[in-house]
Design a protein around this motif. Structure first.
Motif, PDB file in Angstrom:
ATOM      1  N   ASN A 169       0.820  -1.211   0.000  1.00 23.53           N
ATOM      2  CA  ASN A 169       0.000   0.000   0.000  1.00 23.53           C
ATOM      3  C   ASN A 169       0.857   1.265   0.000  1.00 23.53           C
ATOM      4  OD1 ASN A 169      -2.508  -1.138  -0.159  1.00 23.53           O
ATOM      5  ND2 ASN A 169      -2.931  -1.041   2.038  1.00 23.53           N
ATOM      6  N   THR A 170       1.895   1.275   0.844  1.00 29.03           N
ATOM      7  CA  THR A 170       2.708   2.500   0.915  1.00 29.03           C
ATOM      8  C   THR A 170       3.550   2.681  -0.342  1.00 29.03           C
ATOM      9  OG1 THR A 170       4.034   3.857   2.411  1.00 29.03           O
ATOM     10  CG2 THR A 170       4.789   1.604   2.094  1.00 29.03           C
ATOM     11  N   GLY A 174       1.339   5.517  -1.390  1.00 25.29           N
ATOM     12  CA  GLY A 174       1.846   6.523  -0.465  1.00 25.29           C
ATOM     13  C   GLY A 174       2.969   7.358  -1.040  1.00 25.29           C
ATOM     14  N   SER A 189       9.035   6.104   1.947  1.00 22.68           N
ATOM     15  CA  SER A 189       8.256   5.750   3.123  1.00 22.68           C
ATOM     16  C   SER A 189       9.233   5.187   4.156  1.00 22.68           C
ATOM     17  CB  SER A 189       7.202   4.695   2.763  1.00 22.68           C
ATOM     18  OG  SER A 189       6.343   5.164   1.758  1.00 22.68           O
ATOM     19  N   CYS A 191       9.728   2.241   7.474  1.00 21.54           N
ATOM     20  CA  CYS A 191       9.214   1.119   8.261  1.00 21.54           C
ATOM     21  C   CYS A 191      10.202   0.891   9.387  1.00 21.54           C
ATOM     22  CB  CYS A 191       9.068  -0.139   7.401  1.00 21.54           C
ATOM     23  SG  CYS A 191       8.473  -1.575   8.345  1.00 21.54           S
ATOM     24  N   ILE A 206       4.668   1.775   9.797  1.00 18.61           N
ATOM     25  CA  ILE A 206       4.896   2.064   8.380  1.00 18.61           C
ATOM     26  C   ILE A 206       4.281   3.438   8.121  1.00 18.61           C
ATOM     27  CG2 ILE A 206       4.375   1.397   5.995  1.00 18.61           C
ATOM     28  CD1 ILE A 206       4.233  -1.509   6.997  1.00 18.61           C
ATOM     29  N   ASP A 208       4.236   7.235   5.573  1.00 20.35           N
ATOM     30  CA  ASP A 208       4.628   8.004   4.390  1.00 20.35           C
ATOM     31  C   ASP A 208       4.101   9.425   4.523  1.00 20.35           C
ATOM     32  OD1 ASP A 208       1.946   8.335   2.927  1.00 20.35           O
ATOM     33  OD2 ASP A 208       2.029   6.159   3.049  1.00 20.35           O
ATOM     34  N   SER A 277      -4.444   8.901   9.110  1.00 17.33           N
ATOM     35  CA  SER A 277      -4.307   9.587   7.821  1.00 17.33           C
ATOM     36  C   SER A 277      -5.106  10.884   7.871  1.00 17.33           C
ATOM     37  CB  SER A 277      -4.802   8.696   6.682  1.00 17.33           C
ATOM     38  OG  SER A 277      -4.513   9.280   5.431  1.00 17.33           O
ATOM     39  N   THR A 301      -0.016   8.789   5.439  1.00 19.33           N
ATOM     40  CA  THR A 301      -0.640   7.708   6.198  1.00 19.33           C
ATOM     41  C   THR A 301       0.393   7.046   7.101  1.00 19.33           C
ATOM     42  OG1 THR A 301      -2.205   7.288   4.398  1.00 19.33           O
ATOM     43  CG2 THR A 301      -1.945   5.540   6.029  1.00 19.33           C
TER      44      THR A 301
END
Length: 437
Positions: A169-170, A174, A189, A191, A206, A208, A277, A301
């Motif tokens: 997703n990121t 992101g 991003s 992590c 996680i 971004d 978010s 997010t």
């Protein structure tokens, strides 16, 4: 005094006149006495700063954690993308923000920022990763596997699945870019893992600095009421994969239920997940799902997961769990499709007006004979612009302005425009704004 020294002094004075010191507070944590309060951290960030010298002072902060410090690094990258010169002030204390910053490899943050093949070199039990590409993705997964190598195989596979979905997703949704010269560069991003051996607990974050779930989601589901509602919407089956201008599912590379599955698995693992978010926060726990609002919005997010590592945990086979969730998702989607087919009016602009939709008279005729009827019947209107190269303002206004004006603000919910290019989308947004006062 030499000429160069005079120039340096003038430069230093100029820099000082255009500078800002940001002091990280003494207590800088997400969790206070077992209660999550993201305002403790997010209120620190000022996203409006640009084109000045910024000093981030870590020296006064004595109570913090690795997750909170890792998003300061993300913040520093964002400031750098906004043409700021960013430096950190540290103390020599062996506890507090300065020490955690050093353990994470924070001193190398700008080298990581500008070199996509270099990552952080920090504590192996508290690693921080920049996430930019499949190589970084693989490194994060390998780190997660190392924590659960002595566990039930299904536990490891399940954790890997959740982490993979969140990383996907990121990477996919992101992304945030900045321009340097004539080129666009990616803001990574992050992590970060923290393994608390005494508590036998794994936490990971996680994050971004992209545009956030609401703005992404509104490309396919315009008019979201709030950031909280957008996050909850993204957790529905067949929704979480739509955060893209293009339809990523046309390549069949995602089932559209990644976040739906991940959040359900998190609950089954007896873990906690927070999705932050914009100004919205959604908490997924084994007991329930709740939402709240924060005072200072986060532009992208952040997902925070806390997981008790219990080697004796009984977990059903991943494929069995996935099958159960997919069947549940399919039932929910079929129900939604039935309601949508009964309550929606769908049209493809290209089928009626061609790839160059410019015939204003044809637009007026279609509006008066078909579109108004559907709008007055209260149906949801889905307009597909796929394959449409251009549509001038006069055409779009003739087709949509009066129907939108007839319903006012609810038009943001009643009308859904999909697959429109940026110019068409901008014109439609203008028409919506102009006719919903």
């Amino acid at each position: 005094m030499e000429h160069n020294d005079i120039l340096q002094q003038l430069k230093d004075k100029l820099l000082k006149s255009k500078s800002q010191v940001i002091i990280v507070p003494q207590k800088f944590v997400f969790v206070d006495n077992g209660i999550y309060d993201f305002n403790n951290v997010t209120n620190f960030f000022d996203w409006s700063i640009s084109d000045i010298h910024v000093e981030i002072d870590l020296s006064k902060c004595t109570t913090t954690n690795y997750q909170a410090i890792s998003i300061i690094i993300l913040y520093a990258w964002k400031l750098k993308s906004q043409k700021c010169r960013v430096v950190f002030k540290e103390s020599s204390d062996v506890n507090g923000a300065s020490e955690l910053f050093r353990r994470l490899g924070g001193r190398g943050l700008f080298t990581v920022f500008t070199h996509d093949k270099i990552n952080f070199k920090g504590d192996k039990y508290k690693p921080l990763f920049a996430v930019r590409n499949p190589h970084d993705f693989k490194k994060v997964i390998e780190a997660a596997d190392s924590y659960t190598q002595d566990f039930n195989v299904e536990f490891t596979k399940t954790l890997r699945y959740v982490l993979s979905e969140l990383l996907y997703n990121t990477l996919e949704h992101g992304k945030s870019f900045y321009k340097f010269g004539k080129k666009d560069y990616l803001i990574p991003s992050i992590c970060q893992f923290t393994w608390y051996a005494r508590r036998n607990e794994l936490q990971f974050i996680i994050g971004d600095a992209g545009i956030g779930i609401k703005k992404h989601l509104e490309q396919s589901y315009p008019g979201q009421e709030s950031d909280q509602r957008a996050i909850l919407k993204a957790m529905e089956p067949q929704v979480s994969g739509t955060f893209s201008v293009t339809d990523i599912y046309s390549q069949k590379n995602n089932a559209g239920i990644g976040l739906f599955l991940s959040t359900n698995i998190i609950r089954r693992l007896n873990a906690d997940m927070h999705i932050l978010s914009g100004s919205g926060v959604v908490h997924i726990s084994p007991r329930d799902i709740t939402s709240s609002e924060i005072e200072t919005p986060w532009p992208g997010t952040i997902v925070v997961v806390t997981l008790k590592l219990d080697s004796n945990v009984e977990i059903e086979f991943l494929h069995k769990m996935m099958q159960e969730f997919r069947e549940s998702a399919l039932k929910e989607q079929k129900k939604a499709d039935k309601v949508e087919s009964e309550d929606s009016f769908y049209m493809e602009i290209r089928n009626y007006f061609g790839s160059y939709a410019e015939d204003k008279e044809a637009a007026i005729k279609f509006r008066d004979t078909k579109l108004f009827i559907q709008v007055k019947a209260g149906k949801r209107v889905v307009i597909n612009f796929e394959g449409v190269e251009s549509a001038p303002h006069s055409f779009l206004s003739a087709l949509f302005a009066s129907p939108i004006k007839s319903v006012g603000m609810p038009a943001y919910k009643q009308f859904k425009f999909i697959n429109a290019n940026s110019e068409i989308r901008e014109t439609i947004d203008f028409i919506l704004d102009e006719n919903t006062d």
